[in-house]
Design a protein around this motif. Sequence first.
Motif, PDB file in Angstrom:
ATOM      1  N   TYR A 105      14.533  -6.505  -2.650  1.00  0.00           N
ATOM      2  CA  TYR A 105      13.253  -7.004  -3.177  1.00  0.00           C
ATOM      3  C   TYR A 105      12.915  -8.303  -2.464  1.00  0.00           C
ATOM      4  O   TYR A 105      13.814  -9.001  -1.996  1.00  0.00           O
ATOM      5  CB  TYR A 105      13.366  -7.228  -4.705  1.00  0.00           C
ATOM      6  CG  TYR A 105      13.025  -5.989  -5.498  1.00  0.00           C
ATOM      7  CD1 TYR A 105      11.747  -5.776  -5.997  1.00  0.00           C
ATOM      8  CD2 TYR A 105      13.968  -4.996  -5.696  1.00  0.00           C
ATOM      9  CE1 TYR A 105      11.426  -4.622  -6.699  1.00  0.00           C
ATOM     10  CE2 TYR A 105      13.651  -3.844  -6.393  1.00  0.00           C
ATOM     11  CZ  TYR A 105      12.381  -3.667  -6.897  1.00  0.00           C
ATOM     12  OH  TYR A 105      12.056  -2.522  -7.578  1.00  0.00           O
ATOM     13  N   PRO A 106      11.608  -8.608  -2.315  1.00  0.00           N
ATOM     14  CA  PRO A 106      10.462  -8.077  -3.051  1.00  0.00           C
ATOM     15  C   PRO A 106       9.855  -6.782  -2.502  1.00  0.00           C
ATOM     16  O   PRO A 106       8.942  -6.225  -3.102  1.00  0.00           O
ATOM     17  CB  PRO A 106       9.434  -9.210  -2.944  1.00  0.00           C
ATOM     18  CG  PRO A 106       9.719  -9.833  -1.628  1.00  0.00           C
ATOM     19  CD  PRO A 106      11.225  -9.778  -1.496  1.00  0.00           C
ATOM     20  N   ASP A 107      10.349  -6.306  -1.360  1.00  0.00           N
ATOM     21  CA  ASP A 107       9.752  -5.111  -0.763  1.00  0.00           C
ATOM     22  C   ASP A 107      10.055  -3.840  -1.543  1.00  0.00           C
ATOM     23  O   ASP A 107       9.290  -2.871  -1.489  1.00  0.00           O
ATOM     24  CB  ASP A 107      10.243  -4.946   0.681  1.00  0.00           C
ATOM     25  CG  ASP A 107      11.760  -5.087   0.780  1.00  0.00           C
ATOM     26  OD1 ASP A 107      12.231  -6.234   0.682  1.00  0.00           O
ATOM     27  OD2 ASP A 107      12.469  -4.081   0.940  1.00  0.00           O
ATOM     28  N   GLY A 108      11.181  -3.806  -2.282  1.00  0.00           N
ATOM     29  CA  GLY A 108      11.511  -2.654  -3.104  1.00  0.00           C
ATOM     30  C   GLY A 108      12.109  -1.473  -2.355  1.00  0.00           C
ATOM     31  O   GLY A 108      12.265  -0.389  -2.924  1.00  0.00           O
ATOM     32  N   THR A 109      12.469  -1.658  -1.088  1.00  0.00           N
ATOM     33  CA  THR A 109      13.001  -0.549  -0.293  1.00  0.00           C
ATOM     34  C   THR A 109      14.282  -0.002  -0.913  1.00  0.00           C
ATOM     35  O   THR A 109      15.169  -0.756  -1.281  1.00  0.00           O
ATOM     36  CB  THR A 109      13.287  -1.012   1.144  1.00  0.00           C
ATOM     37  OG1 THR A 109      12.115  -1.646   1.666  1.00  0.00           O
ATOM     38  CG2 THR A 109      13.658   0.165   2.037  1.00  0.00           C
ATOM     39  N   TYR A 110      14.364   1.328  -1.038  1.00  0.00           N
ATOM     40  CA  TYR A 110      15.557   1.927  -1.639  1.00  0.00           C
ATOM     41  C   TYR A 110      16.270   2.852  -0.656  1.00  0.00           C
ATOM     42  O   TYR A 110      15.662   3.531   0.146  1.00  0.00           O
ATOM     43  CB  TYR A 110      15.239   2.666  -2.930  1.00  0.00           C
ATOM     44  CG  TYR A 110      14.070   3.633  -2.964  1.00  0.00           C
ATOM     45  CD1 TYR A 110      13.594   4.321  -1.846  1.00  0.00           C
ATOM     46  CD2 TYR A 110      13.436   3.878  -4.186  1.00  0.00           C
ATOM     47  CE1 TYR A 110      12.541   5.216  -1.942  1.00  0.00           C
ATOM     48  CE2 TYR A 110      12.377   4.774  -4.291  1.00  0.00           C
ATOM     49  CZ  TYR A 110      11.939   5.446  -3.169  1.00  0.00           C
ATOM     50  OH  TYR A 110      10.905   6.339  -3.262  1.00  0.00           O
ATOM     51  N   ILE A 376       5.779  -6.670  -7.301  1.00  0.00           N
ATOM     52  CA  ILE A 376       6.120  -6.552  -8.716  1.00  0.00           C
ATOM     53  C   ILE A 376       7.179  -7.559  -9.166  1.00  0.00           C
ATOM     54  O   ILE A 376       7.421  -7.714 -10.350  1.00  0.00           O
ATOM     55  CB  ILE A 376       6.616  -5.128  -9.057  1.00  0.00           C
ATOM     56  CG1 ILE A 376       7.838  -4.742  -8.211  1.00  0.00           C
ATOM     57  CG2 ILE A 376       5.499  -4.114  -8.861  1.00  0.00           C
ATOM     58  CD1 ILE A 376       8.411  -3.374  -8.567  1.00  0.00           C
ATOM     59  N   SER A 377       7.819  -8.257  -8.219  1.00  0.00           N
ATOM     60  CA  SER A 377       8.911  -9.159  -8.587  1.00  0.00           C
ATOM     61  C   SER A 377       8.541 -10.595  -8.265  1.00  0.00           C
ATOM     62  O   SER A 377       7.369 -10.937  -8.174  1.00  0.00           O
ATOM     63  CB  SER A 377      10.195  -8.742  -7.848  1.00  0.00           C
ATOM     64  OG  SER A 377       9.990  -8.810  -6.444  1.00  0.00           O
ATOM     65  N   GLY A 378       9.539 -11.466  -8.118  1.00  0.00           N
ATOM     66  CA  GLY A 378       9.282 -12.800  -7.603  1.00  0.00           C
ATOM     67  C   GLY A 378       9.454 -13.944  -8.567  1.00  0.00           C
ATOM     68  O   GLY A 378       9.302 -15.102  -8.185  1.00  0.00           O
ATOM     69  N   HIS A 379       9.755 -13.695  -9.838  1.00  0.00           N
ATOM     70  CA  HIS A 379       9.874 -14.799 -10.795  1.00  0.00           C
ATOM     71  C   HIS A 379      11.148 -14.646 -11.612  1.00  0.00           C
ATOM     72  O   HIS A 379      11.559 -13.536 -11.964  1.00  0.00           O
ATOM     73  CB  HIS A 379       8.663 -14.839 -11.738  1.00  0.00           C
ATOM     74  CG  HIS A 379       8.384 -16.203 -12.272  1.00  0.00           C
ATOM     75  ND1 HIS A 379       9.146 -16.795 -13.268  1.00  0.00           N
ATOM     76  CD2 HIS A 379       7.437 -17.119 -11.945  1.00  0.00           C
ATOM     77  CE1 HIS A 379       8.668 -18.002 -13.532  1.00  0.00           C
ATOM     78  NE2 HIS A 379       7.638 -18.218 -12.735  1.00  0.00           N
ATOM     79  N   CYS A 397      17.326 -15.962 -16.336  1.00  0.00           N
ATOM     80  CA  CYS A 397      17.926 -14.928 -15.490  1.00  0.00           C
ATOM     81  C   CYS A 397      17.250 -14.916 -14.120  1.00  0.00           C
ATOM     82  O   CYS A 397      16.033 -15.043 -14.011  1.00  0.00           O
ATOM     83  CB  CYS A 397      17.794 -13.561 -16.147  1.00  0.00           C
ATOM     84  SG  CYS A 397      18.556 -13.469 -17.786  1.00  0.00           S
ATOM     85  N   THR A 398      18.040 -14.754 -13.104  1.00  0.00           N
ATOM     86  CA  THR A 398      17.565 -14.798 -11.729  1.00  0.00           C
ATOM     87  C   THR A 398      16.559 -13.689 -11.436  1.00  0.00           C
ATOM     88  O   THR A 398      16.662 -12.582 -11.965  1.00  0.00           O
ATOM     89  CB  THR A 398      18.763 -14.664 -10.770  1.00  0.00           C
ATOM     90  OG1 THR A 398      19.717 -15.672 -11.088  1.00  0.00           O
ATOM     91  CG2 THR A 398      18.342 -14.808  -9.327  1.00  0.00           C
ATOM     92  N   SER A 399      15.616 -13.990 -10.577  1.00  0.00           N
ATOM     93  CA  SER A 399      14.624 -13.013 -10.145  1.00  0.00           C
ATOM     94  C   SER A 399      15.286 -11.791  -9.517  1.00  0.00           C
ATOM     95  O   SER A 399      16.365 -11.884  -8.910  1.00  0.00           O
ATOM     96  CB  SER A 399      13.678 -13.657  -9.131  1.00  0.00           C
ATOM     97  OG  SER A 399      12.952 -12.685  -8.414  1.00  0.00           O
ATOM     98  N   ALA A 400      14.633 -10.654  -9.636  1.00  0.00           N
ATOM     99  CA  ALA A 400      15.107  -9.427  -8.981  1.00  0.00           C
ATOM    100  C   ALA A 400      15.126  -9.566  -7.465  1.00  0.00           C
ATOM    101  O   ALA A 400      15.775  -8.772  -6.772  1.00  0.00           O
ATOM    102  CB  ALA A 400      14.228  -8.240  -9.377  1.00  0.00           C
ATOM    103  N   ASP A 401      14.422 -10.568  -6.934  1.00  0.00           N
ATOM    104  CA  ASP A 401      14.423 -10.792  -5.491  1.00  0.00           C
ATOM    105  C   ASP A 401      15.800 -11.201  -4.974  1.00  0.00           C
ATOM    106  O   ASP A 401      16.073 -11.102  -3.784  1.00  0.00           O
ATOM    107  CB  ASP A 401      13.417 -11.878  -5.110  1.00  0.00           C
ATOM    108  CG  ASP A 401      11.978 -11.416  -5.264  1.00  0.00           C
ATOM    109  OD1 ASP A 401      11.770 -10.222  -5.559  1.00  0.00           O
ATOM    110  OD2 ASP A 401      11.065 -12.247  -5.100  1.00  0.00           O
TER     111      ASP A 401
END
Length: 456
Positions: A105-110, A376-379, A397-401
């Motif tokens: 993240y933040p790109d969300g590539t899976y 969708i992420s970043g905070h 809690c830490t950002s998903a990034d």
Amino acid sequence: MQNRRFFVTSKGATRDIAEFALKTTYDDFDDKLRQRMKEILLDSVGMTLPGAFMTQAKAAINYIKELRAPEEAGVWAAGFRTSAEWAAVANGCSSHDTEFEDDTYPDGTYQVGIFPGIFALGEKLHISGKQAIEGFVIAFDIAAKIGLSSLECMTRGFTGPALFCTIGVAASAAKMLKLDVDTTVHAVSIAASHGSGLLKQTGAGIHLYEAGLASKDGISSAMLAKHGLTGLPNIIEMPMGFLDAVAGVTDPDLKLGEGGFHSINIGIKRYPCCFMQQQVMFGFLELIRENNISADDVESIEVDVQPGFLRPVRFHHPDNEDQARFSLPHSLAVLLLDEKVFLDSYNEERVHDPKVKALRDRVKIIVHPEWDLPGISGHDNPVKIRLKDGREFSKVCTSADVSMILGTDEIMEKYMGCALRVVSKSRAEQIADMVLSLEKVDDISKISELATYPDK
């Protein structure tokens, strides 16, 4: 070069992707990246095995079996072979059905949009383990860098990873097929028209299927280019082209391979649910353990999120297991009750468990419009637990990034927890030994053979 209807340009993002794919080799990767990729691919095999027996993957596999396509690659855990394209669909859908997929993240590539295509076409072509690592790193870097340049696509409602993995797999497939650079440009362009995925499909089976579709369409794009089909050679970057259509971006500087390869940043999930929840769940678990909090103690739980958080994670009271994996209230409820969260934590029985339902009622999601960012992420996400005796405990809690980096022992525990549902311990260990020494494997079809035909 074959005769083409369109002149192939000498510069631009479309050609940059093609040139990057063809020039990048396994020798460009340091030991840390090579080891990391083997761990990611081991995790990938593990999650695919039980996924093949889950509801949505079974629907896809049953359909694919009816097609009776040429037997080129294995459908893992399903006991049959099909074409490389359809094997990629099946294995992509199975791996994603667990929601254990690994992301950046933040790109969300899976990775579930990439490894099925690399392994399926690789099995057909009998590539080596080194070539499999090479193809995966190349495809992931392309997909992620496109995603980073166009975060707006997810704000507009697209599932960026599904779109962009198609292009990454197409470029890697072109390399595996030994296409020249101009033909690879066409493969990339064709993939841009193939790419698809809608963010609002989270919680439904098609969201899982999209990952397999990305790999399938990536392979198809390269095969079509090989046979002479053309695409506009600047379609990625041009006005009204691909990125302009999905994100309002033209002439992106993708910085492919610069500053290291993006796959080194892949985070490995601890929990089988949407990646957006992972850091919140980890922080929440730390909070309840540090303060010895039990479910009976809790009056309420508050979580502060950015608007993008709820674009995929939008179910408060899920109706089924697919929605439950996109329900933060459900995830926090089962954590509070069990502490250990794995595949069965999201099954139909837990979804309808009265204790879980009661705890979901105590969770309040507070949305902060001022925290909104592209994507969708970043905070960071603050969590507050209020107890019945009036005490409160909180944690940011830490950002998903920020990627979750699991150690080798944790990865192996997760892998075995998945694999042992389908294969024997000796078979699981045999697969693990081969994947963790992938650079020594001369033909990856040997791994696929073990994964395709379960021994229990």
